[in-house]
Write an enzyme that holds these catalytic residues in place. Sequence first.
Site, short mmCIF file in Angstrom:
data_model
loop_
_atom_site.label_atom_id
_atom_site.label_comp_id
_atom_site.label_asym_id
_atom_site.label_seq_id
_atom_site.Cartn_x
_atom_site.Cartn_y
_atom_site.Cartn_z
N GLU A 1 76.65 138.12 -54.54
CA GLU A 1 77.67 137.75 -53.53
C GLU A 1 78.99 136.77 -53.83
O GLU A 1 79.39 135.93 -53.38
CB GLU A 1 76.90 136.98 -52.38
CG GLU A 1 76.09 137.80 -51.43
CD GLU A 1 75.83 137.41 -50.18
OE1 GLU A 1 76.49 136.29 -49.55
OE2 GLU A 1 75.17 138.05 -49.44
N HIS B 1 71.16 130.28 -50.16
CA HIS B 1 69.84 130.83 -51.10
C HIS B 1 69.43 129.78 -51.92
O HIS B 1 70.55 129.04 -52.38
CB HIS B 1 70.04 132.28 -51.72
CG HIS B 1 69.98 133.35 -50.90
ND1 HIS B 1 68.92 134.48 -51.03
CD2 HIS B 1 70.49 133.86 -49.67
CE1 HIS B 1 69.03 135.33 -50.29
NE2 HIS B 1 70.26 134.93 -49.25
#
Length: 397
Positions: A50, A274
């Site tokens: 990402e 995360h």
Amino acid sequence: MFEMAITLKVLTLNCWGVFTPLACDYRNKRIMAIGDELAKGEYDIVMLQEIWTQADYVILSNKVASVFPHHHYFHSGMFGSGLCVFSKSPIIEIFTMRYSINGYAHKIHHGDWFGNKAVGLAKIEYKGLKINLYITHALAEYNIENDEYIAQRMVQAYELSQFVKHTGETSDINIVGGDFNMRAEELGYRVITTNGNLEDAWLKQKEAPVTNTGMTSETPRNSFTNPKKLKIQPHGERIDFLMFRSNGGFTMECEKCYLPLDKVPDQTYSYSDHEAVAAIFTIRKNITAMTKQLDIPSRNKNFEEAVPVLQKGIKKAQFDRNVYIAALILGLVAFFFLDCIPMPYGLGWVLSCVEYTLVLGVVFSIWMSVVMCPVEENACIAAQKDMLIILNSDKIK
Ligand SMILES: *[C@@H]1O[C@H](CO)[C@@H](O)[C@H](O)[C@H]1NC(C)=O
């Protein structure tokens, strides 16, 4: 060739580098903080996901340049795969394998299609050791109760496992890391570990981990976790992994697997939505060590469970295509009828607006019925047929 054991420290992190400021808090500050953390030189290999903008990739690679002279961004789709790898030792070869299906273009809020999810392979040589690094970010699960992507995610799990299996034979060791968007209880995870012949570092570390401590997404400790999700899963879920396998002639062990990052220093927020996963591996040359054999019965059992999941995907794609064909026909019929409606003077624009909308709908239905649905159907058929051939050939043996 090395005599003693080699220690390798690896980190993977989904950085949440989404470029819409409304949907992504403190992105710039977090990317800076990630760069500062990596620049400490703690890790030998870092796999990030990402990183959706080249600007962020450039910031990171500049920040860590003194410890990681070697790095690569895996370009893919419209926005790039988001995947990049940083290595202390030279990268010898690179390859990007794009998953054959990645969600739908019209589900803009899901976004997966635009990045064309992929698995990146970087071959590196570290202290005489030939290492295949695989970094991936798979299609997300948006609804745990009713996952519209269940077959697509199965296709990706299968493609990842085959890719690792068939390219991972010539290296000394293989390391697979990233955001699999799959829990360890899921069938897709088992397809990856059994068909890819991989060990999960978290489960294989020397000291057994404390239950529920390895969660990487929607965790209670993360500042970005949605409190509503915690009500459903109070500990979060473990969907980011480091997996590994050594080939013949080498022994590879996971000393420790852990979540090294907490909040950004002096701040109230986490590095990402995360958690990062890190592992310390020890690799020894060992002439008696053979390549680990595939556990064929387990692999086949998982394939047998996966075949009906793919069948559902085939049926869904066929059903969707028929819906779009029906919409297309209805749209065209409506268009011609509209043309015959006499409109009062001055209200012709209303009709034009409706007609333009219809044209857009018709074009979209053509795109879906002619391109997207058949592509989805074929990807499911391909994975399903592959699995059936593998299952069958084992019966003949
Ligand atoms: C070498 O490999 C063999 C076979 O896998 C194993 O039993 C042994 O413990 C290994 N030795 C070392 C030093 O790792």
